[in-house]
Scaffold this motif. Structure first.
Motif, PDB file in Angstrom:
ATOM      1  N   LEU A  95      44.979  49.820  39.392  1.00 50.23           N
ATOM      2  CA  LEU A  95      46.183  49.210  39.975  1.00 50.23           C
ATOM      3  C   LEU A  95      46.468  47.858  39.323  1.00 50.23           C
ATOM      4  O   LEU A  95      47.621  47.557  38.973  1.00 50.23           O
ATOM      5  CB  LEU A  95      45.998  49.037  41.481  1.00 50.23           C
ATOM      6  CG  LEU A  95      46.054  50.317  42.332  1.00 50.23           C
ATOM      7  CD1 LEU A  95      45.668  50.008  43.768  1.00 50.23           C
ATOM      8  CD2 LEU A  95      47.449  50.939  42.269  1.00 50.23           C
ATOM      9  N   LEU A  96      45.428  47.048  39.168  1.00 53.65           N
ATOM     10  CA  LEU A  96      45.608  45.732  38.538  1.00 53.65           C
ATOM     11  C   LEU A  96      46.120  45.887  37.109  1.00 53.65           C
ATOM     12  O   LEU A  96      47.061  45.198  36.691  1.00 53.65           O
ATOM     13  CB  LEU A  96      44.280  44.976  38.553  1.00 53.65           C
ATOM     14  CG  LEU A  96      44.253  43.611  37.862  1.00 53.65           C
ATOM     15  CD1 LEU A  96      45.237  42.654  38.524  1.00 53.65           C
ATOM     16  CD2 LEU A  96      42.849  43.033  37.882  1.00 53.65           C
ATOM     17  N   ILE A 102      53.304  46.149  33.602  1.00 57.60           N
ATOM     18  CA  ILE A 102      54.756  46.070  33.763  1.00 57.60           C
ATOM     19  C   ILE A 102      55.276  44.750  33.207  1.00 57.60           C
ATOM     20  O   ILE A 102      56.252  44.709  32.434  1.00 57.60           O
ATOM     21  CB  ILE A 102      55.131  46.219  35.249  1.00 57.60           C
ATOM     22  CG1 ILE A 102      54.751  47.617  35.756  1.00 57.60           C
ATOM     23  CG2 ILE A 102      56.626  45.964  35.445  1.00 57.60           C
ATOM     24  CD1 ILE A 102      54.992  47.794  37.239  1.00 57.60           C
ATOM     25  N   PHE A 103      54.632  43.663  33.570  1.00 59.98           N
ATOM     26  CA  PHE A 103      55.074  42.338  33.121  1.00 59.98           C
ATOM     27  C   PHE A 103      54.760  42.133  31.638  1.00 59.98           C
ATOM     28  O   PHE A 103      55.541  41.501  30.918  1.00 59.98           O
ATOM     29  CB  PHE A 103      54.405  41.263  33.969  1.00 59.98           C
ATOM     30  CG  PHE A 103      54.735  41.344  35.427  1.00 59.98           C
ATOM     31  CD1 PHE A 103      55.956  40.888  35.902  1.00 59.98           C
ATOM     32  CD2 PHE A 103      53.842  41.904  36.323  1.00 59.98           C
ATOM     33  CE1 PHE A 103      56.277  40.969  37.257  1.00 59.98           C
ATOM     34  CE2 PHE A 103      54.150  41.994  37.673  1.00 59.98           C
ATOM     35  CZ  PHE A 103      55.369  41.530  38.139  1.00 59.98           C
ATOM     36  N   ILE A 104      53.633  42.688  31.197  1.00 63.54           N
ATOM     37  CA  ILE A 104      53.282  42.532  29.781  1.00 63.54           C
ATOM     38  C   ILE A 104      54.296  43.241  28.902  1.00 63.54           C
ATOM     39  O   ILE A 104      54.715  42.717  27.858  1.00 63.54           O
ATOM     40  CB  ILE A 104      51.857  43.065  29.528  1.00 63.54           C
ATOM     41  CG1 ILE A 104      50.837  42.145  30.208  1.00 63.54           C
ATOM     42  CG2 ILE A 104      51.572  43.153  28.031  1.00 63.54           C
ATOM     43  CD1 ILE A 104      49.423  42.680  30.173  1.00 63.54           C
ATOM     44  N   ARG A 105      54.730  44.438  29.293  1.00 60.27           N
ATOM     45  CA  ARG A 105      55.709  45.179  28.483  1.00 60.27           C
ATOM     46  C   ARG A 105      57.063  44.487  28.461  1.00 60.27           C
ATOM     47  O   ARG A 105      57.803  44.587  27.479  1.00 60.27           O
ATOM     48  CB  ARG A 105      55.851  46.608  29.022  1.00 60.27           C
ATOM     49  CG  ARG A 105      54.700  47.517  28.623  1.00 60.27           C
ATOM     50  CD  ARG A 105      54.985  48.958  29.001  1.00 60.27           C
ATOM     51  NE  ARG A 105      54.980  49.162  30.441  1.00 60.27           N
ATOM     52  CZ  ARG A 105      53.902  49.431  31.157  1.00 60.27           C
ATOM     53  NH1 ARG A 105      52.725  49.526  30.574  1.00 60.27           N
ATOM     54  NH2 ARG A 105      53.974  49.616  32.457  1.00 60.27           N
ATOM     55  N   ILE A 140      39.021  44.063  31.973  1.00 62.32           N
ATOM     56  CA  ILE A 140      39.360  44.549  33.316  1.00 62.32           C
ATOM     57  C   ILE A 140      38.977  46.023  33.451  1.00 62.32           C
ATOM     58  O   ILE A 140      38.368  46.435  34.458  1.00 62.32           O
ATOM     59  CB  ILE A 140      40.854  44.348  33.602  1.00 62.32           C
ATOM     60  CG1 ILE A 140      41.172  42.855  33.746  1.00 62.32           C
ATOM     61  CG2 ILE A 140      41.281  45.094  34.862  1.00 62.32           C
ATOM     62  CD1 ILE A 140      42.653  42.547  33.858  1.00 62.32           C
ATOM     63  N   SER A 141      39.329  46.820  32.462  1.00 62.13           N
ATOM     64  CA  SER A 141      39.035  48.254  32.520  1.00 62.13           C
ATOM     65  C   SER A 141      37.535  48.493  32.630  1.00 62.13           C
ATOM     66  O   SER A 141      37.057  49.215  33.517  1.00 62.13           O
ATOM     67  CB  SER A 141      39.587  48.952  31.276  1.00 62.13           C
ATOM     68  OG  SER A 141      40.992  48.817  31.184  1.00 62.13           O
ATOM     69  N   ASN A 142      36.762  47.900  31.723  1.00 61.20           N
ATOM     70  CA  ASN A 142      35.320  48.095  31.740  1.00 61.20           C
ATOM     71  C   ASN A 142      34.680  47.421  32.947  1.00 61.20           C
ATOM     72  O   ASN A 142      33.782  48.000  33.584  1.00 61.20           O
ATOM     73  CB  ASN A 142      34.726  47.542  30.446  1.00 61.20           C
ATOM     74  CG  ASN A 142      33.226  47.678  30.371  1.00 61.20           C
ATOM     75  OD1 ASN A 142      32.494  46.835  30.876  1.00 61.20           O
ATOM     76  ND2 ASN A 142      32.750  48.745  29.735  1.00 61.20           N
ATOM     77  N   GLY A 143      35.132  46.213  33.277  1.00 65.98           N
ATOM     78  CA  GLY A 143      34.528  45.472  34.377  1.00 65.98           C
ATOM     79  C   GLY A 143      34.705  46.139  35.720  1.00 65.98           C
ATOM     80  O   GLY A 143      33.827  46.046  36.588  1.00 65.98           O
ATOM     81  N   ALA A 293      45.486  53.975  37.996  1.00 66.65           N
ATOM     82  CA  ALA A 293      44.869  54.000  39.323  1.00 66.65           C
ATOM     83  C   ALA A 293      44.381  55.405  39.667  1.00 66.65           C
ATOM     84  O   ALA A 293      43.290  55.582  40.238  1.00 66.65           O
ATOM     85  CB  ALA A 293      45.867  53.509  40.371  1.00 66.65           C
ATOM     86  N   LEU A 294      45.171  56.424  39.347  1.00 61.90           N
ATOM     87  CA  LEU A 294      44.739  57.802  39.610  1.00 61.90           C
ATOM     88  C   LEU A 294      43.530  58.162  38.758  1.00 61.90           C
ATOM     89  O   LEU A 294      42.602  58.834  39.229  1.00 61.90           O
ATOM     90  CB  LEU A 294      45.890  58.769  39.326  1.00 61.90           C
ATOM     91  CG  LEU A 294      47.099  58.654  40.258  1.00 61.90           C
ATOM     92  CD1 LEU A 294      48.155  59.684  39.884  1.00 61.90           C
ATOM     93  CD2 LEU A 294      46.667  58.847  41.707  1.00 61.90           C
ATOM     94  N   GLY A 295      43.549  57.715  37.494  1.00 60.17           N
ATOM     95  CA  GLY A 295      42.375  57.930  36.663  1.00 60.17           C
ATOM     96  C   GLY A 295      41.154  57.234  37.236  1.00 60.17           C
ATOM     97  O   GLY A 295      40.045  57.788  37.248  1.00 60.17           O
TER      98      GLY A 295
END
Length: 609
Positions: A95-96, A102-105, A140-143, A293-295
């Motif tokens: 989710l994060l 969204i903002f980065i793109r 973030i992904s790994n953490g 988030a689903l992943g």
């Protein structure tokens, strides 16, 4: 009384001194790099050492999140989750990541460039800001527990800084590519405490080739990265030295080669599965921000079965080799299946990261399972389980990441066993050939292929795209109306005035090329001299556009067997703006290839010195 204008002038002069000193230093370093390779070696060492610093920071950030969320820095070494609520951590991370995306793109709409793509297409140019964003997303992904590794963040940040450093000193294209490779070499060397592995990672995957000219800067960068990481206490976190029997019989060698074949097939299956998972998420038409988030929810559910699916697998691989007891084969097979699925789902759903370390962990488990299966079927010829684990680790790493020498040297620096490393080099070569013939890509280049890029390695083909028809064409092209008679044409264009003339209609639309020698020959026949020149026009539907690159232009010349093409402004109006001949294209192509060869060989340094 002090004159205000004079005081302001002094203040302005004082503040100008640092910028003037920096400009002078920049000019001196740039001149040194262009004149002597010692300057590039120094920049390479700086890039590699800084990469070691980045590796330490990235690893510390990931370990902090693991400790905070799961109570263990090496999350994959957990025997079980402390509470079921911890299984929701990947969901929260998804989710994060999704909503930040969204903002980065909106802020950075252009797709970031990784080191391989930068060296293949952009002459080593990368954005440091984009690299920092990718690094933060990977942490973030790994953490938060997604089944991805940090190696992509290591190389992205190290190479991004090296590219920025090269732009600061305005380096040449080939020097920029070498410096980007230095950043990656320092990062991988620091991550595994293995400088030779880092250097060959840069040669095989980031530069796309080994060059004697690049050996010194890349080697210095790898050593610098390892030294800085050791100074900060983060190098060598991969695993300790594995002691394994090195005497292999012919039967064991044959069985290890067969293991390599299985690893090649498994690696191809994993890379192909990522594409299908991505296609599935596109088919669902869910918002892109929700997909990670689903992943993460799926990964968290698998973590309830075994936490080894979380993170990159450092702790689990260490336990596999150095744990108190050997795990049961059914647990290894279960962890192998779930880790592979978790990695595919994590990447396919949009988490940032790579499969470098996941491939090592999966390969080690596959080797253990393979040894147990052989032992159950034919106990007499069963190979050593640790040997199979190390060879499987190397083989699957080659299948997914690429770089047979990189993985072989990683095994050598891990085991310290030279004879065994020779066997692993044989297996790595077999795996590399199988994957190249059946699949054609490593995971990194496969991802680029899915985005529409045609590159298969980091070989520099960007110059082909930069060298466009518009840059090569002649703009003084002669034109003539297509209704003009041949007699009028030869009177207007005497011999030697031009080789090719573009025929156009009344609105200036291109209608084919006229060969001036052919027109003069036809004019010798009195019966033919009254015909219109449109009868002599060649390939009226064949033309070039200014934005086409040299490779496409050469292909069109070969397919049409034409000697010259007109260059038009666009396909609709077809107004002639230039002329390009096949001879000129082939000559420029050969010149650029020779220049690339001389750059790789370092001949430019000989000329400058």
């Amino acid at each position: 009384m002090v004159d205000p204008e004079r005081a302001n002038a002094r203040i302005h002069f004082i503040f100008q001194i640092p910028s003037q000193l920096f400009a002078h230093l920049r000019a001196q370093v740039r001149a040194l790099v262009r004149r002597d390779e010692i300057g590039l070696i120094g920049l390479g060492l700086l890039a590699g050492a800084t990469s070691g610093l980045f590796v330490s920071g990235i690893l510390a950030g990931s370990s902090f999140l693991h400790e905070w969320l799961f109570g263990q820095a090496r999350v994959s070494s957990l025997a079980a989750l402390g509470s079921p609520a911890q299984a929701l951590a990947p969901l929260a991370g998804g989710l994060l990541l999704g909503f930040c995306g969204i903002f980065i793109r909106r802020w950075r709409p252009r797709r970031p460039v990784d080191p391989i793509e930068a060296n293949a297409l952009h002459g080593g140019r990368m954005s440091l800001r984009d690299s920092a964003i990718i690094t933060a997303q990977t942490v973030i992904s790994n953490g938060f527990g997604a089944s991805v590794g940090l190696e992509a963040a290591y190389t992205q940040m190290g190479s991004g800084f090296a590219s920025w450093l090269g732009r600061v000193f305005a380096l040449r294209r080939n020097d920029m590519r070498t410096l980007v490779a230095c950043g990656s070499a320092g990062a991988i060397g620091a991550a595994f405490g293995a400088p030779v592995t880092g250097a060959f990672y840069a040669f095989e995957l980031i530069l796309g080739t080994y060059t004697p000219f690049g050996l010194a800067p890349v080697g210095a960068a790898a050593i610098g990265g390892v030294l800085v990481a050791r100074l900060l206490g983060s190098s060598g976190a991969f695993m300790g030295e594995v002691v394994a029997p090195s005497a292999l019989s012919e039967t064991e060698m044959a069985l290890l080669l067969l293991l390599g074949v299985f690893c090649a097939a498994f690696g191809i299956a994993i890379m192909g599965a990522v594409r299908y998972v991505e296609a599935f998420f596109r088919w669902t038409r869910l918002p892109q921000a929700i997909q990670p988030a689903l992943g993460g929810l799926a990964v968290g559910a698998m973590a309830l079965v075994t936490p080894q699916v979380l993170g990159s697998g450092h702790g689990a691989l260490f336990e596999l080799f150095f744990g108190a007891g050997r795990p049961a084969i059914d647990l290894i097979v279960l962890a192998l299946a779930l880790k592979a699925i978790a990695s595919v789902i994590s990447i396919g759903s949009g988490f940032r990261g790579g499969l470098f370390f996941a491939s090592l962990f999966l390969g080690a488990m596959m080797g253990e399972a393979y040894a147990a299966a052989i032992g159950a079927l034919y106990p007499v010829i069963a190979p050593n389980a640790w040997v199979c684990a190390i060879v499987g680790m190397t083989a699957l790493g080659v299948a997914i990441v690429g770089g047979p020498l990189t993985m072989s040297f990683l095994a050598l620096e891990t085991t310290g066993d030279f004879p065994l490393s020779l066997a692993m080099l044989s297996v790595s070569t077999v795996v590399s050939v199988i994957v190249r013939r059946l699949f054609g890509y490593s995971f990194a280049t496969w991802r680029l292929h899915l985005r529409g890029e045609s590159i298969r390695s980091a070989h520099d083909i960007g110059w082909m795209r930069d060298l466009t028809v518009g840059r090569m064409m002649r703009t003084d092209v002669a034109t003539a109306p297509s209704w003009m008679t041949i007699a009028e044409f030869v009177e207007r264009f005497p011999p030697g005035s031009a080789q090719w003339v573009a025929a156009t209609d009344s609105s200036g639309r291109y209608e084919g090329m006229i060969s001036l020698p052919d027109a003069h020959l036809v004019n010798l026949n009195a019966e033919s001299s009254g015909a219109r020149i449109s009868a002599l026009s060649r390939d009226p539907e064949g033309f070039l556009l200014a934005q086409m690159n040299i490779k496409l232009a050469a292909q069109l010349f070969e397919q049409s067997e034409s000697e010259a093409f007109a260059v038009v402004d666009n396909e609709a109006d077809r107004r002639v703006i230039g002329l390009l001949t096949e001879a000129h294209v082939l000559r420029r192509y050969a010149e650029e290839l020779d220049k690339a060869r001389r750059d790789l060989a370092g001949e430019i340094w000989t000329a400058n010195s």
